[in-house]
Design an enzyme around this catalytic site. Structure first.
Site, short mmCIF file in Angstrom:
data_model
loop_
_atom_site.label_atom_id
_atom_site.label_comp_id
_atom_site.label_asym_id
_atom_site.label_seq_id
_atom_site.Cartn_x
_atom_site.Cartn_y
_atom_site.Cartn_z
N GLY A 46 10.43 -5.89 -3.83
CA GLY A 46 10.12 -6.82 -2.75
C GLY A 46 8.69 -7.32 -2.91
O GLY A 46 7.85 -6.66 -3.51
N GLN A 51 0.88 -10.90 -0.33
CA GLN A 51 0.51 -10.14 -1.52
C GLN A 51 0.07 -11.03 -2.68
O GLN A 51 -0.58 -10.55 -3.61
CB GLN A 51 1.67 -9.25 -1.97
N CYS A 108 4.04 0.59 -3.25
CA CYS A 108 3.74 -0.82 -2.96
C CYS A 108 2.98 -1.42 -4.13
O CYS A 108 2.07 -0.79 -4.68
CB CYS A 108 2.91 -0.90 -1.68
N LEU A 109 3.33 -2.64 -4.49
CA LEU A 109 2.63 -3.33 -5.57
C LEU A 109 1.17 -3.59 -5.22
O LEU A 109 0.33 -3.72 -6.10
CB LEU A 109 3.33 -4.65 -5.91
N HIS A 150 9.29 -3.04 5.14
CA HIS A 150 8.03 -2.92 4.40
C HIS A 150 7.40 -4.31 4.21
O HIS A 150 6.20 -4.49 4.45
CB HIS A 150 8.32 -2.26 3.05
N GLU A 151 8.22 -5.28 3.80
CA GLU A 151 7.69 -6.62 3.54
C GLU A 151 7.33 -7.34 4.84
O GLU A 151 6.34 -8.10 4.88
CB GLU A 151 8.69 -7.46 2.73
N HIS A 154 3.96 -6.39 5.75
CA HIS A 154 2.96 -7.19 5.02
C HIS A 154 2.67 -8.49 5.76
O HIS A 154 1.51 -8.90 5.89
CB HIS A 154 3.44 -7.53 3.61
#
Length: 197
Positions: A46, A51, A108-109, A150-151, A154
């Protein structure tokens, strides 16, 4: 398509709330493609627009793809061929229903090389627009539900580490800042992140 820069903690853009997208227009197709290419390359399941430095309420995900490395030879630098792609592009998501609780280890990225157990809703129903501006609903559970939550965090300017207990959260932030400083000192990151794209 182009790979975009993924911002990492403590870059300020990650703590900012994304704005709703008033009109879904053609440039979002290109952004969606670029975000998917960036996500698959990272690799991740994702990616939210924050991000990659864009404060718009848009995210992409694919919790089902597989990486096939069997066809690569020694000269290829790719991490493998992506198979079974089932990307979903979500614009202006709103959670309408959430039920059940369970805990899953998340990464997480934007928080490289750090994972922690986070409690999320097991099942959710969201309302959103697709990349063509059409209203849709999606029922998700398990990994897909976790990824969407999660996204969406963000898009609210919140990293998954904010969901940890106070002591664990502070320890994680200090560790991540130390590691980031070490990468900058080694020349692996620019010392001052660029603003925007």
């Amino acid at each position: 398509m182009a790979k975009l820069k993924i911002y990492t903690f403590p870059d300020a853009v990650l703590a900012q709330k994304a704005s709703p997208i008033d009109r879904v227009e053609k440039p979002l197709h290109r952004l969606a493609d670029d975000m998917l290419e960036t996500m698959y390359d990272a690799p991740g399941i994702g990616l939210a627009a924050n991000q990659v430095g864009i404060l718009q309420r848009m995210l992409v995900l694919d919790t089902e793809y597989e990486v096939d490395e069997s066809d690569l030879d020694e000269t290829e630098s790719s991490s493998g061929l992506i198979r079974n792609r089932k990307p979903i592009i979500i614009i202006n998501p709103m959670i309408e229903l959430a039920e059940g609780k369970f805990t899953m280890e998340e990464g997480c990225l934007s928080v490289p090389e750090y994972t922690a157990e986070v409690q999320r809703h097991e099942k959710i129903k969201i309302r959103y627009q697709d990349v063509d501006g059409l209203e849709k609903t999606l029922m998700a559970e398990g990994l897909q539900a976790v990824c969407i939550q999660h996204e969406i965090d963000h898009l609210e300017g919140r990293l998954f580490i904010e969901r940890l207990g106070p002591m664990k959260k502070e320890m994680a932030k200090k560790k991540l800042i130390r590691e980031r400083a070490a990468r900058e000192a080694e020349g692996l990151l620019p010392k001052k992140p660029k603003k925007g794209l």
